[in-house]
Design an enzyme around this catalytic site. Sequence first.
Site, mmCIF file in Angstrom:
data_model
loop_
_atom_site.group_PDB
_atom_site.id
_atom_site.type_symbol
_atom_site.label_atom_id
_atom_site.label_comp_id
_atom_site.label_asym_id
_atom_site.label_seq_id
_atom_site.Cartn_x
_atom_site.Cartn_y
_atom_site.Cartn_z
ATOM 1 N N ASP A 132 -5.959 5.417 2.844
ATOM 2 C CA ASP A 132 -5.027 4.283 2.878
ATOM 3 C C ASP A 132 -5.350 3.271 1.785
ATOM 4 O O ASP A 132 -4.691 2.238 1.683
ATOM 5 C CB ASP A 132 -4.989 3.619 4.254
ATOM 6 C CG ASP A 132 -6.308 2.971 4.665
ATOM 7 O OD1 ASP A 132 -7.326 3.162 3.957
ATOM 8 O OD2 ASP A 132 -6.330 2.274 5.699
ATOM 9 N N SER A 158 -11.789 5.510 8.578
ATOM 10 C CA SER A 158 -11.497 5.045 7.231
ATOM 11 C C SER A 158 -12.682 5.234 6.280
ATOM 12 O O SER A 158 -13.120 6.350 6.052
ATOM 13 C CB SER A 158 -11.056 3.577 7.285
ATOM 14 O OG SER A 158 -10.560 3.134 6.055
ATOM 15 N N ASP A 161 -9.690 7.934 4.779
ATOM 16 C CA ASP A 161 -8.375 8.239 5.359
ATOM 17 C C ASP A 161 -7.245 7.998 4.377
ATOM 18 O O ASP A 161 -6.074 8.081 4.742
ATOM 19 C CB ASP A 161 -8.149 7.462 6.653
ATOM 20 C CG ASP A 161 -7.953 5.968 6.437
ATOM 21 O OD1 ASP A 161 -8.406 5.453 5.387
ATOM 22 O OD2 ASP A 161 -7.372 5.311 7.310
#
Length: 451
Positions: free
Chosen positions: A249, A108, A247
């Site tokens: 998100d 992430s 990532d």
Amino acid sequence: MPLFGTDGVRGLANGLLTAELALHLAQATAVVLGQGRSAEARIAEGRRLSAVVARDPRVSGEFLSAAVSAGLASSGVDVFDAGVIPTPATAFLIADTDADFGVMVSASHNPAPDNGIKIFARGGTKLPDIVEERIERALEGERLQPTGAGVGRIRRFADAEDRYVVHLLGSLPHRLDGIHVVLDCAHGAAAGVSPETFRDAGATVTVIGAEPDGLNINDGVGSTHLDVLAEAVLRLGADVGIAHDGDADRCLAVDAQGTIVDGDQIMAILAVAMKERGALAHDTLVATVMSNLGLHRAMAEHGIQVKQTGVGDRYVLEAMNEGGYSLGGEQSGHVIMSDFATTGDGLLTGLHIVAEMARQKKTMAELAAIMTVYPQVLVNVRGVDRDGVGDAVVQEAVAAATAELGDSGRVLLRASGTEPLVRVMVEAASEDVARAHADRLAGVVRERLSL
């Protein structure tokens, strides 16, 4: 220490997180997730289990995703290798292909030397704690070792990005024509797909942070370094800036004046717009206890309830699933729109807030003004007994500060889940008032709970 943390298995690649661990973790996952009615039905029909495997562009993801794929295939699972795509794309593709589960190799927003393994269940949902515990125990058990035609195949998922882009575009309530967007892709998983999607939706797009080399992910760019995006928006005279993390998100924004628009403001914009369209289930927004007091007040003014959860997107998602809610998220920009995604999706979120600019013909600053952001001061008190937050003297001090602030502020004491520290958070009408109360409470915590 348990292997799984709040978001999968994460650590230094080739330190804690080795190729051997990745392979064995995949094998254990095949054992545990290969059970259940749907899996048994596939096996009874003579079909192998299937899994989607993807990664972000950090260099260690190459050998770790290869190890994951090898572990799954050696356990009789067919692998669809989607390559470098965002985490939410992986979750979507698991559901879209009716795969039995999936694995995303990513750390992430962490720096390049770190990496992680996130496992998704059938339908693209995160695993509950009890299933992660079963996988961890299965690391010490027997593995599946089929031979001959029983071993899994590894195939390239050729149209993974196209499926995801079509899905995102189909979710939009309005095109983005006439809006100049600067996208910061954090040299991460969004670099290939986010610019294409925003352009297909009609926006004029300038891209930064979209040259991943395996080592520069999140390095001075992305949602953790918004100053770079703000400078680009101002220099180019753009209408808005959208920042992803490694990532993709998460999503944070910057308005035309370079002012940051955080996750709370983004949720406020989306919640009111969704309510107007009749798309906000139960007229309720799910947010964590760390969300700003201003969000609560803004939602109350628009007849929207706020359901609070503990800190962490998994708790937000649990509450959304339990209550059938359609919008939730965190101040950090992890926003979940459950009508279109099973997890936080930075591309989806960014597209929808820019779509509101186009639909309402308003600037991002005008949209963000829907809520007043109260000054928030957070003090981490280290070297204390985190289990002692219920101490009578500490609670008396919290009650006194709460009474003094009245309706103009808020106090939150929270024990860290991993470190010997207590977090003291105070919101107030001015930063000076918030700081004074936070420092005073931190002093009480330090005096009463020191180890």
